[in-house]
Design a protein around this motif. Structure first.
Motif, PDB file in Angstrom:
ATOM      1  N   ARG A 161      17.233  15.304  65.643  1.00 24.88           N
ATOM      2  CA  ARG A 161      18.446  15.991  65.193  1.00 24.88           C
ATOM      3  C   ARG A 161      19.450  16.022  66.334  1.00 24.88           C
ATOM      4  NH1 ARG A 161      13.999  17.762  63.534  1.00 24.88           N
ATOM      5  NH2 ARG A 161      13.617  18.976  65.421  1.00 24.88           N
ATOM      6  N   HIS A 162      20.708  16.196  65.993  1.00 26.93           N
ATOM      7  CA  HIS A 162      21.726  16.278  67.044  1.00 26.93           C
ATOM      8  C   HIS A 162      21.700  17.672  67.666  1.00 26.93           C
ATOM      9  CE1 HIS A 162      23.567  17.766  63.347  1.00 26.93           C
ATOM     10  NE2 HIS A 162      24.432  18.445  64.097  1.00 26.93           N
ATOM     11  N   GLY A 163      22.069  17.721  68.927  1.00 33.94           N
ATOM     12  CA  GLY A 163      22.082  19.010  69.629  1.00 33.94           C
ATOM     13  C   GLY A 163      20.681  19.494  69.933  1.00 33.94           C
ATOM     14  N   GLU A 179      21.083  16.183  58.995  1.00 29.65           N
ATOM     15  CA  GLU A 179      22.216  17.083  59.215  1.00 29.65           C
ATOM     16  C   GLU A 179      21.974  18.448  58.573  1.00 29.65           C
ATOM     17  OE1 GLU A 179      27.089  17.264  58.703  1.00 29.65           O
ATOM     18  OE2 GLU A 179      25.944  15.610  57.829  1.00 29.65           O
ATOM     19  N   THR A 180      21.381  18.438  57.365  1.00 32.12           N
ATOM     20  CA  THR A 180      21.136  19.715  56.689  1.00 32.12           C
ATOM     21  C   THR A 180      20.000  20.481  57.356  1.00 32.12           C
ATOM     22  OG1 THR A 180      21.850  18.664  54.636  1.00 32.12           O
ATOM     23  CG2 THR A 180      20.745  20.780  54.438  1.00 32.12           C
ATOM     24  N   ILE A 181      19.029  19.770  57.929  1.00 28.52           N
ATOM     25  CA  ILE A 181      17.987  20.456  58.706  1.00 28.52           C
ATOM     26  C   ILE A 181      18.627  21.165  59.891  1.00 28.52           C
ATOM     27  CG2 ILE A 181      15.930  20.148  60.121  1.00 28.52           C
ATOM     28  CD1 ILE A 181      15.177  17.783  58.335  1.00 28.52           C
ATOM     29  N   SER A 182      19.564  20.499  60.566  1.00 24.91           N
ATOM     30  CA  SER A 182      20.271  21.142  61.672  1.00 24.91           C
ATOM     31  C   SER A 182      21.049  22.358  61.193  1.00 24.91           C
ATOM     32  CB  SER A 182      21.223  20.140  62.336  1.00 24.91           C
ATOM     33  OG  SER A 182      20.514  19.132  63.016  1.00 24.91           O
ATOM     34  N   LEU A 183      21.657  22.263  60.004  1.00 28.79           N
ATOM     35  CA  LEU A 183      22.361  23.425  59.450  1.00 28.79           C
ATOM     36  C   LEU A 183      21.395  24.577  59.219  1.00 28.79           C
ATOM     37  CD1 LEU A 183      24.826  24.803  58.185  1.00 28.79           C
ATOM     38  CD2 LEU A 183      24.302  23.619  56.037  1.00 28.79           C
ATOM     39  N   ALA A 184      20.212  24.288  58.693  1.00 28.81           N
ATOM     40  CA  ALA A 184      19.218  25.343  58.468  1.00 28.81           C
ATOM     41  C   ALA A 184      18.801  25.992  59.783  1.00 28.81           C
ATOM     42  CB  ALA A 184      17.999  24.761  57.757  1.00 28.81           C
ATOM     43  N   ILE A 185      18.747  25.199  60.847  1.00 26.78           N
ATOM     44  CA  ILE A 185      18.408  25.747  62.168  1.00 26.78           C
ATOM     45  C   ILE A 185      19.510  26.679  62.641  1.00 26.78           C
ATOM     46  CG2 ILE A 185      18.089  25.127  64.600  1.00 26.78           C
ATOM     47  CD1 ILE A 185      16.657  22.571  63.555  1.00 26.78           C
TER      48      ILE A 185
END
Length: 593
Positions: A341-343, A299-305
């Protein structure tokens, strides 16, 4: 055994041989002694020429007990030397591993050159006048074995003696005892008639320069230090201890003087959250883990993206799923790195090919993260991380300049700061440090409006931002893939690999070429985006074979993206490929198509 192997490796490196190692040990802190699951081994391959793997079939096995003999005997070729600690071949220890009779007495080892040595009793005898307990004396038998093997292969030993002085500095009695045990092993080899042959392996012909023996985890950590120096940025590592990535945290914690800050977090999510926060604050943010940790960090990797901030995520892969086999190797996290990752959340993925290459891969991961404002996943694995080889120390001035500029003033025509106004070449957004006057902007995971960074639920804007984030990854400049033996136009088979398969594939292809069989090899460091010329390279060959330590994850990507009928060859045993296995398979492909 890991200590013994490490010392032998260090002496061999100082002598100038090329080396490659394969540590193999249980996951348990205190595995059951004398049992097959409890066997710890350390394989060393060294030579006076360039080598690529730790070797397939050891010429010498030192078996400290029946379990070690049984666990490793199948790897030995006929005629190999076996040094056996006869003191441990008791009825109880034989029964632990299913031996009805002692293999030292029933003729089952007739195909090997067996050297029975009472390692334990001889060590205790050698230390009888040193005032140490019997238990401590018995524990020094590994130094006796090390001294014997160093004698067999004419290894220097001065650095081992210095190592013992440092390790047991607070116990002078143990320093003297371990030194005496080592010397006793050396003297036993020198005086006994058990060993008819003593070997001398001359230094390898290598490029001039200063070398050191290095593991993949050490090299990766030093690469991150170098990336911080070359970017003139502080480096922050947020990490939660996990096998086999913890050594990166240990190594980086030693280098505070280079602007390195390390934090052992309470869990994997906190570790990457801290690293992303450090990136927001202007540091090179790094987090290290293995497969289970990457799952938690998703989830935090997706936030960084979504935030489009530089972040390096190091995944030292191990055998899964779930807890799996923590100390065994695998390449099964590629799908998770690419798609986990999601999305629509693309990022860059790279993989080092060898222990020393981890240094350069870490610098490359930092270059991509800083230049393109993106998270980068660096896929190492257990084989690369714990294996070692000689590393040619680079000149600092030869390393790439990673200098970046923070945003310093508003960039909009009306004097506003537009946090998502992009560089036309890299599509990277400006990196604005909190507290910079006039650069206040919204932060968070909700979709942002183009340029302004305001929260937006507009359908057209969302599609634009999704496509732009994907285009930013595709815009990353990566070198073309190179083909070894590309000048041989008779080669119709290409072997494509990534990560730690480089050594076994290279050794197998080298052996086939020496036998007159044409074959080409290409290796991928960049897995997302893939090199621009890869499609052209693949279509130049009649057959593409992809060996992987998984069930064909790269092969699936290649088949889908390039419509090439790539042939997967897969192994998921927790151990690396042997060169002999690949050589046999590739020979069949070359001859029979």
């Amino acid at each position: 055994m890991q200590l013994t192997g490490d010392r032998f490796t260090s002496e061999t490196a100082q002598l100038g041989n090329d080396i490659s190692t394969l540590p193999n040990f249980p996951a348990e802190i205190r595995a059951p002694a004398g049992t097959l699951p409890g066997v710890s081994s350390f394989q060393v391959h060294f030579a006076d020429y360039d080598i690529l793997t730790p070797g397939d079939a050891p010429n010498v096995l030192v078996a400290m007990n029946p379990a070690a003999l049984k666990a490793n005997l199948s790897d030995l070729p006929q005629g190999a030397d076996i040094i056996v600690n006869t003191d441990e071949f008791t009825k109880r220890n034989l029964a632990k591993v299913g031996y009805a009779t002692s293999p030292l007495e029933d003729g089952s080892l007739g195909a090997y050159a067996v050297h029975p040595v009472g390692l334990t009793s001889m060590t205790v005898g050698a230390l009888s006048e040193h005032g140490v307990s019997k238990k401590d004396a018995e524990r020094a038998k590994n130094m006796f074995a090390l001294g014997l093997v160093c004698w067999m292969y004419s290894r220097p030993f001065e650095s081992t003696l210095r190592f013992l002085e440092r390790k047991f500095a607070k116990r002078p009695d143990l320093v003297a005892a371990n030194k005496a045990a080592f010397q006793a092993g050396w003297n036993f080899g020198e005086t006994t008639e058990t060993f008819a042959v003593r070997y001398e392996i001359k230094p390898a012909k290598m490029r001039p320069g200063t070398y050191r023996n290095i593991t993949g985890n050490q090299a990766l950590a030093l690469g991150l230090v170098a990336a911080g120096v070359r970017s003139k940025l502080p480096v922050f590592l947020g990490a939660y201890p996990i096998t086999p990535a913890s050594d990166i945290l240990h190594e980086l914690s030693k280098h505070k003087k280079f602007g390195i800050t390390t934090m052992q977090a309470e869990d994997e999510i906190a570790a990457i959250g801290a690293a992303l926060g450090a990136a927001y604050g202007g540091a090179l943010g790094v987090t290290t883990t293995s497969g289970p940790g990457v799952a938690l960090k998703g989830e935090t990797i997706s936030l960084a993206i979504a935030l489009e901030l530089p972040l390096v995520i190091v995944d030292v892969q191990r055998a899964g799923p779930s807890t799996g086999m923590p100390t065994k190797t695998e390449q099964a996290d590629l799908n998770m790195a690419l798609y986990g990752r999601h999305g629509e959340a693309p990022l860059a993925v790279i993989a080092p090919k060898s222990p020393s290459d981890c240094f350069h891969a870490a610098i490359e991961a930092a270059r991509i993260a800083l230049t393109y404002r993106t998270p980068v996943i660096l896929l190492s694995d257990n084989y690369v991380a714990n294996g070692s080889e000689p590393w040619l120390l680079p000149e600092a001035g030869e390393l790439p300049d990673l200098t970046v500029s923070y945003a310093s003033e508003p960039n909009g025509e009306d004097g506003r700061f537009l946090p998502y106004l992009r560089d036309p070449a890299t599509l990277a957004r400006p990196w604005a440090i909190p507290g910079t006057p006039g650069l206040e902007h919204r932060i968070g995971g909700l979709e942002k409006a183009d340029k302004t960074g305001d929260i937006s639920y507009d359908p057209a804007n969302h599609e634009f931002m999704v496509r732009t984030r994907a285009a930013r990854i595709e815009a990353i400049e990566v070198p073309d893939v190179e083909v070894e033996d590309a000048d041989d136009e008779t080669a119709r088979v290409l072997v494509l690999g990534w990560g730690s398969t480089y050594g076994p594939i290279g050794a197998a292809c080298r052996a086939l070429r020496q036998r007159g069989l044409p074959i080409a090899q290409a290796h991928l460091r960049h897995l997302a985006p893939l090199p621009a010329n890869l499609g052209e390279v693949l279509k130049a060959y009649d057959k593409v074979v992809i060996p992987e330590m998984n069930l064909g994850q790269l092969a699936h990507v290649i088949r889908a993206k390039y419509l090439v009928d790539a042939v997967p060859f897969n192994q998921i045993s927790g151990l690396p490929f042997t060169a002999a296995t690949l050589e046999s398979m590739l020979e069949d492909v070359v001859k029979n198509g």
